[in-house]
Motif scaffolding. Structure first.
Motif, PDB file in Angstrom:
ATOM      1  N   CYS A  53       0.864  -1.177   0.000  1.00 63.12           N
ATOM      2  CA  CYS A  53       0.000   0.000   0.000  1.00 63.12           C
ATOM      3  C   CYS A  53       0.904   1.232   0.000  1.00 63.12           C
ATOM      4  O   CYS A  53       1.706   1.429   0.923  1.00 63.12           O
ATOM      5  CB  CYS A  53      -0.903   0.004   1.230  1.00 63.12           C
ATOM      6  SG  CYS A  53      -2.015   1.419   1.280  1.00 63.12           S
ATOM      7  N   ILE A  55       0.988   5.510  -0.845  1.00 58.39           N
ATOM      8  CA  ILE A  55       0.316   6.764  -1.147  1.00 58.39           C
ATOM      9  C   ILE A  55       1.254   7.529  -2.079  1.00 58.39           C
ATOM     10  O   ILE A  55       2.438   7.698  -1.778  1.00 58.39           O
ATOM     11  CB  ILE A  55       0.041   7.599   0.125  1.00 58.39           C
ATOM     12  CG1 ILE A  55      -0.727   6.764   1.166  1.00 58.39           C
ATOM     13  CG2 ILE A  55      -0.679   8.895  -0.229  1.00 58.39           C
ATOM     14  CD1 ILE A  55      -2.037   6.204   0.700  1.00 58.39           C
ATOM     15  N   LYS A  71      -4.147   6.486  -3.347  1.00 57.10           N
ATOM     16  CA  LYS A  71      -3.820   5.268  -2.609  1.00 57.10           C
ATOM     17  C   LYS A  71      -3.695   4.158  -3.641  1.00 57.10           C
ATOM     18  O   LYS A  71      -4.648   3.862  -4.355  1.00 57.10           O
ATOM     19  CB  LYS A  71      -4.919   4.938  -1.611  1.00 57.10           C
ATOM     20  CG  LYS A  71      -4.710   3.621  -0.887  1.00 57.10           C
ATOM     21  CD  LYS A  71      -5.902   3.329   0.009  1.00 57.10           C
ATOM     22  CE  LYS A  71      -5.862   1.906   0.499  1.00 57.10           C
ATOM     23  NZ  LYS A  71      -7.126   1.558   1.183  1.00 57.10           N
TER      24      LYS A  71
END
Length: 90
Positions: A53, A55, A71
């Motif tokens: 994950c 950003i 995201k």
């Protein structure tokens, strides 16, 4: 800056862990219309391979570039192939 829009001038890039960086580079290489810079490494998840994950700051490649935070979930399967699972505006 657009009235009511966010200003990302102070957002700085981040160094990703090696495997996450390789996956990020692989999946963003094929995206057109915008550039992506990782600004936060949010973590990993062991699934069918590994999910990362991240950003990222998205900057459109237009006459009047716009920026958004995205995201991005990237999966690296057991054979090492990376794919973009999801990308959402945050």
């Amino acid at each position: 800056m657009t009235l009511g829009g966010w200003n990302y001038d102070e957002v700085k890039g981040v160094t990703l862990p090696q495997k996450a960086e390789s996956a990020f580079t692989e999946v963003t290489r094929g995206l057109v219309g915008a550039n992506y810079e990782p600004v936060l490494y949010a973590g990993s998840q062991v699934v069918n391979g590994v999910n990362y994950c991240i950003i990222a700051l998205q900057t459109s490649v237009t006459a009047h570039p716009e920026q958004r935070l995205m995201k991005m979930i990237i999966n690296v399967d057991s054979s090492g192939k990376s794919r973009l699972v999801s990308v959402n505006v945050i």
